[in-house]
Design an enzyme around this catalytic site. Structure first.
Site, PDB file in Angstrom:
ATOM      1  N   ASP A 150       0.853  -1.197   0.000  1.00 22.80           N
ATOM      2  CA  ASP A 150       0.000   0.000   0.000  1.00 22.80           C
ATOM      3  C   ASP A 150       0.888   1.246   0.000  1.00 22.80           C
ATOM      4  OD1 ASP A 150      -3.068   0.831   0.611  1.00 22.80           O
ATOM      5  OD2 ASP A 150      -1.704   2.237   1.590  1.00 22.80           O
ATOM      6  N   GLU A 152       1.947   5.235  -0.141  1.00 25.90           N
ATOM      7  CA  GLU A 152       1.508   6.613   0.118  1.00 25.90           C
ATOM      8  C   GLU A 152       2.339   7.502  -0.799  1.00 25.90           C
ATOM      9  OE1 GLU A 152      -1.120   7.268   1.847  1.00 25.90           O
ATOM     10  OE2 GLU A 152      -1.279   5.167   2.495  1.00 25.90           O
ATOM     11  N   HIS A 307      -4.542   5.812   6.095  1.00 26.43           N
ATOM     12  CA  HIS A 307      -3.598   6.402   5.137  1.00 26.43           C
ATOM     13  C   HIS A 307      -2.155   6.364   5.618  1.00 26.43           C
ATOM     14  CE1 HIS A 307      -6.845   7.582   2.535  1.00 26.43           C
ATOM     15  NE2 HIS A 307      -7.443   8.202   3.522  1.00 26.43           N
ATOM     16  N   ASP A 312      -2.175   0.431   6.770  1.00 24.37           N
ATOM     17  CA  ASP A 312      -3.138  -0.051   5.773  1.00 24.37           C
ATOM     18  C   ASP A 312      -2.800  -1.479   5.345  1.00 24.37           C
ATOM     19  OD1 ASP A 312      -4.541   2.292   5.891  1.00 24.37           O
ATOM     20  OD2 ASP A 312      -3.851   3.081   3.962  1.00 24.37           O
TER      21      ASP A 312
END
EC number: 3.1.-.-
Length: 337
Positions: A150, A152, A307, A312
């Site tokens: 995941d 960012e 987030h 996550d």
């Protein structure tokens, strides 16, 4: 990566043989450590399941409504899925596997567990706890490992272009136990927009000091490859696949930034499972709000900060584990590049 092929025994093979077993999701419940007590479930072993309440007056009555549906062997690549089926019966294949693990004296000729003599039950109980622990696993999946990812990225309102990855986490999830075995986690220094915006920091929790002086994306990708090799994930005999919450990470973000920087995209990033699609297949509804909806739909507590890339990933892994407990078989959802 190669796709799984059916095993010679009709699809009931072990995952390292390319086989899989699929059955309808079963409601979570407690399986007893032994059948030595006067009632079904008197000595429960929880394995994270809520307790099951059943009448204790008649063991035979309890046995009539549950079928130990899938018992393979003591390799740990199987699970017990008790289903409310009425007249429960084992196939000869499953019965033979069950007898190898539990001992033939625990089963009647038709395959339904029965309460035997005290001496027989005591004899069988010596190894029963260990056998149950080995059996109480998950349905065999198509992959040895799931690589939960995941990203960012830099962001603002209105959106900045190009976006750049600033957090790069991967969890190595064992496809047999659904437990996290290894973690890769690095922050990445953005180069096009090196200064994080207040919006980005508020959304992701990543502050400027966390990315300043960190490796570039090219360097991080090299370290990912080293980590993949160290974990045995580049072995052609090991089946693994990435898992993301949506298609954005590996369909848009990584290939887009690599194209901008003139970097190649490794083949292992070109196949993945979109957890939103998997969840919708399993639960029959689309999670509009992503992880929040999936956690709510499965009655799970959200882990960590929304987030945060690494948090996550932990939520994705927890959701996958819960769906696997219910008998869901994960399959690739991305289309080949």
């Amino acid at each position: 990566m190669a796709t799984a092929s059916p095993a010679a025994d009709g699809g009931r093979g072990r995952p390292w043989e390319g086989g899989l077993v699929s059955w309808p999701p079963a409601p979570p419940l407690t399986i007893p450590w032994t059948w030595m007590g006067p009632s079904w479930g008197q000595h429960p072993g929880h394995w994270g399941f809520p307790a099951l309440t059943e009448p204790s007056a008649s063991p035979a009555a309890s046995l009539g409504i549950f079928e130990v549906r899938r018992v393979l062997d003591a390799s740990g690549c199987s699970m017990l899925a008790p289903l409310q089926t009425g007249a429960a019966r084992f196939s000869s294949y499953l019965l033979s596997r069950a007898r190898k693990v539990l001992g033939s004296h625990l089963f009647s000729p038709c395959g339904v567990p029965e309460f035997c003599s005290i001496s027989t039950r005591k004899l069988a109980a010596h190894s029963f706890g260990a056998s149950m622990a080995a059996m109480m696993s998950f349905p065999p999946q198509r992959y040895h490992y799931f690589l939960v990812l995941d990203f960012e990225a830099t962001c603002d309102k209105p959106q900045i272009h190009p976006q750049e990855i600033i957090e790069f986490p991967i969890l190595k999830l064992n496809g047999r136990t659904m437990e996290i075995e290894s973690t890769f986690h690095m922050y990445v220094q953005p180069v096009v927009h090196p200064q994080l915006t207040p919006f980005c920091t508020e959304l992701t929790g990543i502050i400027q000091a966390m990315v300043d002086g960190q490796p570039s994306l090219q360097q991080v990708l090299e370290r990912v490859d080293e980590w993949m090799a160290k974990e045995g994930l580049l072995d052609p005999n090991v089946k693994s696949i990435f898992v993301t919450c949506g298609d954005w990470d590996l369909k848009v973000m990584l290939p887009g930034q690599c194209q901008y920087l003139g970097l190649p995209v490794a083949d292992y990033f070109k196949q993945w499972i979109n957890l939103k699609k998997a969840y919708s297949f399993a639960m029959g509804c689309w999670p509009k709000n992503g992880l929040l909806d999936m956690n709510k739909g499965l009655s799970l507590q959200h882990i960590g900060r929304p987030h945060s890339g690494i948090d996550d990933c932990k939520n994705i892994a927890n959701i996958m584990k819960t769906l696997a407990y219910r008998g869901f078989i994960f399959k690739q959802t991305s289309k080949p590049f």
